[in-house]
Write a protein that holds these residues in place. Structure first.
Motif, PDB file in Angstrom:
ATOM      1  N   SER A 417     112.496  48.349 -35.104  1.00 24.70           N
ATOM      2  CA  SER A 417     111.545  48.961 -34.161  1.00 24.70           C
ATOM      3  C   SER A 417     110.156  48.366 -34.391  1.00 24.70           C
ATOM      4  O   SER A 417     109.763  48.096 -35.538  1.00 24.70           O
ATOM      5  N   LEU A 418     109.435  48.195 -33.302  1.00 23.16           N
ATOM      6  CA  LEU A 418     108.081  47.638 -33.369  1.00 23.16           C
ATOM      7  C   LEU A 418     107.193  48.403 -32.409  1.00 23.16           C
ATOM      8  O   LEU A 418     107.550  48.602 -31.241  1.00 23.16           O
ATOM      9  N   ASP A 419     106.046  48.850 -32.896  1.00 22.59           N
ATOM     10  CA  ASP A 419     105.075  49.588 -32.091  1.00 22.59           C
ATOM     11  C   ASP A 419     103.754  48.821 -32.145  1.00 22.59           C
ATOM     12  O   ASP A 419     103.167  48.641 -33.229  1.00 22.59           O
ATOM     13  N   VAL A 420     103.266  48.351 -30.995  1.00 21.40           N
ATOM     14  CA  VAL A 420     102.035  47.553 -30.916  1.00 21.40           C
ATOM     15  C   VAL A 420     101.068  48.284 -29.998  1.00 21.40           C
ATOM     16  O   VAL A 420     101.407  48.603 -28.857  1.00 21.40           O
ATOM     17  N   ARG A 421      99.833  48.520 -30.514  1.00 20.20           N
ATOM     18  CA  ARG A 421      98.824  49.247 -29.740  1.00 20.20           C
ATOM     19  C   ARG A 421      97.481  48.544 -29.871  1.00 20.20           C
ATOM     20  O   ARG A 421      97.185  47.939 -30.909  1.00 20.20           O
ATOM     21  N   LEU A 422      96.696  48.682 -28.788  1.00 17.61           N
ATOM     22  CA  LEU A 422      95.366  48.072 -28.745  1.00 17.61           C
ATOM     23  C   LEU A 422      94.358  49.131 -28.335  1.00 17.61           C
ATOM     24  O   LEU A 422      94.544  49.809 -27.323  1.00 17.61           O
ATOM     25  N   VAL A 423      93.293  49.277 -29.112  1.00 21.17           N
ATOM     26  CA  VAL A 423      92.231  50.243 -28.793  1.00 21.17           C
ATOM     27  C   VAL A 423      90.881  49.583 -29.035  1.00 21.17           C
ATOM     28  O   VAL A 423      90.777  48.563 -29.750  1.00 21.17           O
ATOM     29  N   ARG A 424      89.886  50.198 -28.437  1.00 24.02           N
ATOM     30  CA  ARG A 424      88.515  49.742 -28.686  1.00 24.02           C
ATOM     31  C   ARG A 424      87.949  50.521 -29.866  1.00 24.02           C
ATOM     32  O   ARG A 424      88.014  51.754 -29.896  1.00 24.02           O
ATOM     33  N   ASP A 425      87.373  49.802 -30.840  1.00 17.25           N
ATOM     34  CA  ASP A 425      86.809  50.404 -32.040  1.00 17.25           C
ATOM     35  C   ASP A 425      85.370  49.921 -32.189  1.00 17.25           C
ATOM     36  O   ASP A 425      85.081  48.916 -32.832  1.00 17.25           O
ATOM     37  N   GLY A 426      84.451  50.670 -31.551  1.00 22.18           N
ATOM     38  CA  GLY A 426      83.044  50.259 -31.567  1.00 22.18           C
ATOM     39  C   GLY A 426      82.857  48.991 -30.768  1.00 22.18           C
ATOM     40  O   GLY A 426      83.219  48.913 -29.581  1.00 22.18           O
ATOM     41  N   ASP A 427      82.304  47.964 -31.406  1.00 20.72           N
ATOM     42  CA  ASP A 427      82.102  46.683 -30.737  1.00 20.72           C
ATOM     43  C   ASP A 427      83.222  45.705 -31.092  1.00 20.72           C
ATOM     44  O   ASP A 427      83.056  44.493 -30.997  1.00 20.72           O
ATOM     45  N   GLU A 428      84.395  46.258 -31.489  1.00 23.03           N
ATOM     46  CA  GLU A 428      85.543  45.436 -31.839  1.00 23.03           C
ATOM     47  C   GLU A 428      86.784  45.958 -31.113  1.00 23.03           C
ATOM     48  O   GLU A 428      86.841  47.119 -30.698  1.00 23.03           O
ATOM     49  N   ALA A 429      87.745  45.063 -31.006  1.00 22.82           N
ATOM     50  CA  ALA A 429      89.072  45.441 -30.497  1.00 22.82           C
ATOM     51  C   ALA A 429      90.019  45.490 -31.698  1.00 22.82           C
ATOM     52  O   ALA A 429      90.095  44.538 -32.475  1.00 22.82           O
ATOM     53  N   ARG A 430      90.765  46.603 -31.832  1.00 22.67           N
ATOM     54  CA  ARG A 430      91.695  46.756 -32.964  1.00 22.67           C
ATOM     55  C   ARG A 430      93.128  46.727 -32.447  1.00 22.67           C
ATOM     56  O   ARG A 430      93.523  47.536 -31.616  1.00 22.67           O
ATOM     57  N   LEU A 431      93.889  45.779 -32.998  1.00 20.73           N
ATOM     58  CA  LEU A 431      95.300  45.633 -32.641  1.00 20.73           C
ATOM     59  C   LEU A 431      96.133  46.147 -33.815  1.00 20.73           C
ATOM     60  O   LEU A 431      96.030  45.638 -34.941  1.00 20.73           O
ATOM     61  N   SER A 432      96.969  47.167 -33.569  1.00 20.17           N
ATOM     62  CA  SER A 432      97.825  47.756 -34.606  1.00 20.17           C
ATOM     63  C   SER A 432      99.256  47.280 -34.390  1.00 20.17           C
ATOM     64  O   SER A 432      99.802  47.361 -33.273  1.00 20.17           O
TER      65      SER A 432
END
Length: 509
Positions: A417-432
């Motif tokens: 299983s693989l879970d990939v998420r993208l969110v905005r974290d301040g002035d950065e983009a965080r890819l989990s």
């Protein structure tokens, strides 16, 4: 182990060059500065003392003469004129001596001031100005004639001298005498040090000798203090120099004794940290060389064995055997390419072609293509919103995602299983990036991006990995100005978090 760098021996110094040392320079600088301060203090103190002495004596004279001004004003108020004292030199003498601190003197019979009934004095003429000549000395056997203090003068309201030497009138300081708020005369006095210049010179010479003795003592103390400070500083700097020489000769185990909290102690701490870093770098380089040799030894040994088997006729040069040789060659090629890529990254020469990139759409497209291959068994869950733009090199990010996906497919148990998420974290983009079990021990998480590091060495041959993929991924992310960290996944496996700075336009959306 590489040879230690050679250090040229210090050239012997001779003559004046022997004094060109930090210890001598520190001594001269400290001693010179203190000598200048001592001389300046000597001159300022001498000038201040002389000036203060003059002012003190003058103010003392003014204070002591104030009662005489009052006595003269009372006499003028009683008689209405100055004739009552103009012709009475003994009265003037008595008044002046009382003010200056001397006791009353005994008058000769027949003079003013005797008991009642004595005839008043007949000499009403003003006393002659200036000092009395020697011819006026009293005859032997008679009481000595009274000498009027030559520093005092009495002047009327028009500043005409009534009593005292007229030639000192220009030098005198005048104190007004008033009766009922009306100016009736002046009491003049010549400042003390103008009258006794010889006494001033004697006193000044005495003070000069005293100050000179004090200055010599301070000078000796300054020299001793400068020598001690110069020795103390040069000793600590010599220790630093010896440590630097040892580092230059390859001895990274040397450490300095950092005493205190001053700048030299901080410099010693910095030196020790530098030595620790150099020692760690040397050990890492040695380990790096050993690891590379180990990685190269395995495929080379396999190639050698298979080639020898072909040469001995044990194995035939058919398609299967040739494919096996090609796989080992490919493995060596990948390893060499990965090593070259990391070397370029260390040198800052890794080529990037930056351009604005929608990170959510880019990751979604990559995962769609990678997981659409036949035989791919991976349960994929994504949350990749569009609109988060980063300035990145798409080809390099492909390498990062490919490494992460290969590790997920290579090490997770089926069904993966693989879970990939993208969110905005301040002035950065965080890819989990989170995958399923098995996980990684907590103590191994910080080392996953180290070069040639594997959690399970026994799985190296089976997996075919070189241990450089995650190190390359971290180097690429850091080359984009981002960072990459590992942690435990909620799915039971490994979680990677990648932060990339947003593009300037996206930051203001």
């Amino acid at each position: 182990m590489s040879a230690a760098p050679s250090v040229s021996p210090a050239r012997p110094r001779s003559g004046l060059a022997r004094f060109d040392s930090l210890r001598v320079k520190l001594f001269l600088a400290i001693a010179g500065a203190n000598v200048v301060l001592v001389m300046a203090a000597y001159l300022i103190y001498g000038w201040s003392f002389d000036r203060g002495l003059v002012e003190y004596l003058n103010k003392a004279d003014e204070t002591r003469l104030q009662p005489l001004v009052v006595r003269l004003a009372n006499g003028y108020r009683q008689h209405g004129h100055w004739d009552w004292i103009a012709g009475d030199r003994e009265r003037w003498f008595e008044l002046s001596r009382e003010v200056l601190g001397s006791g009353r003197v005994q008058r000769r019979p027949g003079e003013q001031g005797q008991p009642p009934g004595a005839p008043p004095p007949t000499n009403n003429a003003p006393a002659p100005a200036g000092p009395r000549p020697a011819a006026e000395a009293p005859p032997p056997g008679n009481p000595p004639a009274l000498t009027i203090d030559p520093r005092l003068l009495l002047l009327d309201a028009e500043r005409r001298v009534i009593i005292g030497p007229e030639w000192r009138a220009e030098q005198a300081v005048l104190k007004p005498i008033t009766v009922d708020e009306r100016l009736v005369g002046y009491l003049g006095y010549v400042p003390r040090l103008q009258m006794v210049a010889s006494l001033e010179r004697v006193f000044q010479a005495q003070q000069t000798r005293t100050y000179a003795a004090i200055a010599l003592g301070l000078f000796a103390a300054v020299l001793l203090n400068a020598a001690l400070i110069a020795h103390w500083l040069s000793r600590r700097l010599r220790a630093l120099g010896a440590g630097t020489t040892a580092i230059a000769q390859g001895d990274y185990e040397v450490r300095l004794n950092a005493q205190g909290h001053d700048e030299l102690a901080q410099l010693a701490d910095d030196f020790n940290r530098m030595a620790v870093s150099l020692q760690a770098a040397r050990q890492a380089r040695q380990q790096w060389i050993a690891d590379i040799a180990h990685e190269l030894r395995t495929p080379l040994a396999t190639l050698r064995a298979e080639i020898e088997a072909l040469q001995d006729g044990i194995r035939q040069p058919d398609a299967a055997n040739l494919d096996s040789l090609a796989q080992e060659v490919s493995r060596l090629t990948r390893l060499v390419d990965d090593l070259r890529l990391l070397s370029l990254s260390d040198l800052g020469a890794l080529d990037y072609r930056f351009a604005p990139l929608d990170l959510g759409r880019f990751v979604a497209d990559y995962l769609h293509e990678a997981t659409a291959r036949p035989g791919q068994r991976l349960r994929l869950s994504t949350d990749l919103p569009e609109g988060l733009s980063v300035r990145a090199d798409g080809d390099r990010l492909d390498q990062v995602l490919a490494n992460l996906l290969q590790n997920t497919l290579r090490y997770t148990h089926e069904p993966a299983s693989l879970d990939v998420r993208l969110v905005r974290d301040g002035d950065e983009a965080r890819l989990s990036w989170e995958d399923s079990a098995p996980g990684v021990p907590a103590e191994a998480l910080p080392r996953l991006t180290d070069r040639l590091y594997r959690v399970d060495e026994s799985r190296a041959s089976a997996s075919g990995g070189s241990g450089l993929g995650l190190a390359i991924a971290r180097a690429i992310v850091e080359g984009h100005g981002g960072r990459m960290t590992a942690s435990a996944s909620a799915l039971g496996g490994l979680r990677w978090d990648l932060w990339l700075p947003l593009h300037a336009e996206a930051e203001h959306d």
